[in-house]
Write an enzyme that holds these catalytic residues in place. Structure first.
Site, mmCIF file in Angstrom:
data_model
loop_
_atom_site.group_PDB
_atom_site.id
_atom_site.type_symbol
_atom_site.label_atom_id
_atom_site.label_comp_id
_atom_site.label_asym_id
_atom_site.label_seq_id
_atom_site.Cartn_x
_atom_site.Cartn_y
_atom_site.Cartn_z
ATOM 1 N N LYS A 9 0.834 -1.214 0.000
ATOM 2 C CA LYS A 9 0.000 0.000 0.000
ATOM 3 C C LYS A 9 0.866 1.261 0.000
ATOM 4 C CE LYS A 9 -2.015 -1.123 3.884
ATOM 5 N NZ LYS A 9 -1.303 -2.402 4.135
ATOM 6 N N ARG A 84 -9.610 1.606 8.425
ATOM 7 C CA ARG A 84 -9.159 0.273 8.789
ATOM 8 C C ARG A 84 -10.206 -0.488 9.583
ATOM 9 N NH1 ARG A 84 -3.436 0.855 8.706
ATOM 10 N NH2 ARG A 84 -2.331 -1.013 9.325
ATOM 11 N N ARG A 123 11.591 -6.054 4.684
ATOM 12 C CA ARG A 123 11.434 -4.587 4.575
ATOM 13 C C ARG A 123 12.465 -3.856 5.443
ATOM 14 N NH1 ARG A 123 5.755 -1.818 5.453
ATOM 15 N NH2 ARG A 123 5.788 -3.000 7.383
ATOM 16 N N ARG A 156 11.505 -2.124 10.772
ATOM 17 C CA ARG A 156 10.451 -1.498 11.582
ATOM 18 C C ARG A 156 10.162 -2.396 12.776
ATOM 19 N NH1 ARG A 156 5.217 0.314 8.123
ATOM 20 N NH2 ARG A 156 4.084 -0.873 9.685
ATOM 21 N N ARG A 167 -0.791 -7.900 13.699
ATOM 22 C CA ARG A 167 -1.276 -6.938 12.684
ATOM 23 C C ARG A 167 -2.122 -7.648 11.632
ATOM 24 N NH1 ARG A 167 4.152 -5.099 10.725
ATOM 25 N NH2 ARG A 167 3.004 -3.956 9.146
HETATM 26 P P1 AP5 Z 1 4.863 -1.578 1.825
HETATM 27 O O1 AP5 Z 1 4.519 -0.739 0.643
HETATM 28 O O2 AP5 Z 1 5.609 -0.957 2.958
HETATM 29 O O3 AP5 Z 1 3.561 -2.369 2.349
HETATM 30 P P2 AP5 Z 1 2.284 -1.827 3.127
HETATM 31 O O4 AP5 Z 1 1.089 -2.517 2.558
HETATM 32 O O5 AP5 Z 1 2.261 -0.328 3.165
HETATM 33 O O6 AP5 Z 1 2.586 -2.448 4.548
HETATM 34 P P3 AP5 Z 1 2.509 -1.813 6.016
HETATM 35 O O7 AP5 Z 1 3.151 -2.865 6.899
HETATM 36 O O8 AP5 Z 1 3.119 -0.448 6.090
HETATM 37 O O9 AP5 Z 1 1.014 -1.748 6.248
HETATM 38 P P4 AP5 Z 1 0.305 -1.774 7.587
HETATM 39 O O10 AP5 Z 1 -1.071 -1.543 7.134
HETATM 40 O O11 AP5 Z 1 0.525 -2.978 8.415
HETATM 41 O O12 AP5 Z 1 1.062 -0.628 8.434
HETATM 42 P P5 AP5 Z 1 0.722 0.891 8.726
HETATM 43 O O13 AP5 Z 1 1.980 1.640 8.651
HETATM 44 O O14 AP5 Z 1 -0.440 1.353 7.927
HETATM 45 O O15 AP5 Z 1 5.704 -2.835 1.273
HETATM 46 C C1 AP5 Z 1 6.167 -3.833 2.157
HETATM 47 C C2 AP5 Z 1 7.516 -4.374 1.646
HETATM 48 O O16 AP5 Z 1 7.318 -5.004 0.387
HETATM 49 C C3 AP5 Z 1 8.572 -3.281 1.408
HETATM 50 O O17 AP5 Z 1 9.819 -3.814 1.741
HETATM 51 C C4 AP5 Z 1 8.475 -3.001 -0.107
HETATM 52 O O18 AP5 Z 1 9.713 -2.563 -0.624
HETATM 53 C C5 AP5 Z 1 8.096 -4.372 -0.642
HETATM 54 N N1 AP5 Z 1 7.227 -4.308 -1.809
HETATM 55 C C6 AP5 Z 1 6.191 -3.466 -2.030
HETATM 56 N N2 AP5 Z 1 5.594 -3.728 -3.209
HETATM 57 C C7 AP5 Z 1 6.276 -4.807 -3.730
HETATM 58 C C8 AP5 Z 1 6.136 -5.571 -4.935
HETATM 59 N N3 AP5 Z 1 5.160 -5.273 -5.809
HETATM 60 N N4 AP5 Z 1 6.963 -6.592 -5.150
HETATM 61 C C9 AP5 Z 1 7.941 -6.896 -4.258
HETATM 62 N N5 AP5 Z 1 8.159 -6.217 -3.097
HETATM 63 C C10 AP5 Z 1 7.312 -5.187 -2.845
HETATM 64 O O19 AP5 Z 1 0.213 0.821 10.247
HETATM 65 C C11 AP5 Z 1 1.103 0.560 11.307
HETATM 66 C C12 AP5 Z 1 0.341 0.628 12.637
HETATM 67 O O20 AP5 Z 1 -0.214 1.945 12.822
HETATM 68 C C13 AP5 Z 1 -0.851 -0.315 12.771
HETATM 69 O O21 AP5 Z 1 -0.473 -1.609 13.187
HETATM 70 C C14 AP5 Z 1 -1.695 0.425 13.824
HETATM 71 O O22 AP5 Z 1 -1.151 0.237 15.105
HETATM 72 C C15 AP5 Z 1 -1.500 1.879 13.449
HETATM 73 N N6 AP5 Z 1 -2.502 2.368 12.497
HETATM 74 C C16 AP5 Z 1 -2.236 2.865 11.251
HETATM 75 N N7 AP5 Z 1 -3.379 3.247 10.646
HETATM 76 C C17 AP5 Z 1 -4.376 2.999 11.523
HETATM 77 C C18 AP5 Z 1 -5.788 3.157 11.462
HETATM 78 N N8 AP5 Z 1 -6.407 3.663 10.369
HETATM 79 N N9 AP5 Z 1 -6.527 2.795 12.539
HETATM 80 C C19 AP5 Z 1 -5.932 2.304 13.646
HETATM 81 N N10 AP5 Z 1 -4.599 2.101 13.759
HETATM 82 C C20 AP5 Z 1 -3.821 2.453 12.706
#
Ligand code: AP5
Length: 218
Positions: A9, A84, A123, A156, A167
């Site tokens: 994402k 979410r 990552r 991370r 998660r």
């Molecule tokens: P990446 O693009 O970083 O993946 P992502 O889907 O963004 O994964 P996240 O782990 O950041 O999502 P998340 O939803 O768990 O975390 P968030 O930060 O939102 O890619 C991942 C890896 O794959 C990278 O190494 C990249 O290089 C590689 N990659 C990407 N595309 C690729 C491809 N096509 N092919 C190969 N490799 C690829 O949330 C973190 C925390 O914040 C949550 O746990 C929660 O505590 C809190 N939080 C955030 N938002 C909310 C909300 N709305 N409500 C409540 N709590 C929240």
């Protein structure tokens, strides 16, 4: 932008936002920055992020509502990691109705869980600017430094296997129901996310061009 942790994402939202010239609003990044700054918000959410639990809906919606009110959002934005929960989805509808800018599309990056987990395992994230790398598919620069700002990259903390599991469980329990919510509204657009990033960006761009604003079923 919807999808499992590790679906890509953040990677796709950053690329799309740059090509569309709109802000990339990532709640995870906003919370991590608040934690790093030791702000009152960071003090409230730090333990939840570390545990892989969701931040309460009321607090999250307040943070997003404040951000969407800023002038750079007037011509649109890409939301990454929000909503979410169903409650957040309903609150977003309300916020957008109030601002007269209804939701146009919900982009779902579909990927098998084991593939997403492999991405999280490799990552690396810049400790300064938040740029994301992967040790195999998109490595950082020489010496493990960020190619964008030259600062060190690191794993991370919430990518540790036991936190990853929580998660993913939170995603299955609280976030997956949003797929039905947006499908019912006719907003859901689905993309196979188990492909090279450039292919996914190309397909997302084509879908956004082809789908009428306001959406048809994806
Ligand atoms: P990446 O693009 O970083 O993946 P992502 O889907 O963004 O994964 P996240 O782990 O950041 O999502 P998340 O939803 O768990 O975390 P968030 O930060 O939102 O890619 C991942 C890896 O794959 C990278 O190494 C990249 O290089 C590689 N990659 C990407 N595309 C690729 C491809 N096509 N092919 C190969 N490799 C690829 O949330 C973190 C925390 O914040 C949550 O746990 C929660 O505590 C809190 N939080 C955030 N938002 C909310 C909300 N709305 N409500 C409540 N709590 C929240």
């Amino acid at each position: 932008m919807l999808g499992l942790p590790g679906a890509g994402k953040g990677t796709q939202a950053a690329l799309l936002a740059a090509s569309l010239g709109v802000p990339h609003i990532a709640t995870g990044n906003m919370f991590r920055q608040a934690v790093a700054a030791g702000s009152p918000l960071g003090q409230k959410v730090g333990a939840l992020l570390a545990a892989g639990e969701l931040v309460p809906d009321g607090l999250t919606v307040a943070v997003v509502g404040e951000r969407l009110g800023q002038p750079d959002c007037a011509s649109g934005f890409i939301l990454d990691g929000f909503p979410r929960t169903l409650a957040q989805g309903e609150a977003l509808d309300h916020l957008l109705l109030e601002s007269g800018t209804p939701l146009q599309h919900a982009l779902y990056l579909e990927i098998a869980e084991e593939r997403a987990v492999a991405r999280l395992a490799g990552r690396r994230t810049c400790t300064s600017c938040g740029a994301t790398y992967h040790v195999q598919t998109d490595p950082p620069g020489p010496g493990g430094l960020c190619r964008r700002c030259g600062q060190p990259v690191a794993t991370r903390p919430d990518d540790a296997p036991e936190v990853q599991r929580r998660r993913i469980d939170a995603y299955r329990r609280d976030t997956e129901p949003l797929l039905g919510f947006y499908r019912g509204q006719g907003h859901l657009l689905l993309v196979d996310a188990d492909r090279p990033p450039a292919e996914i960006t190309r397909d997302l761009t084509a879908l956004l061009r082809a789908a009428p604003a306001g959406g048809l079923a994806g």
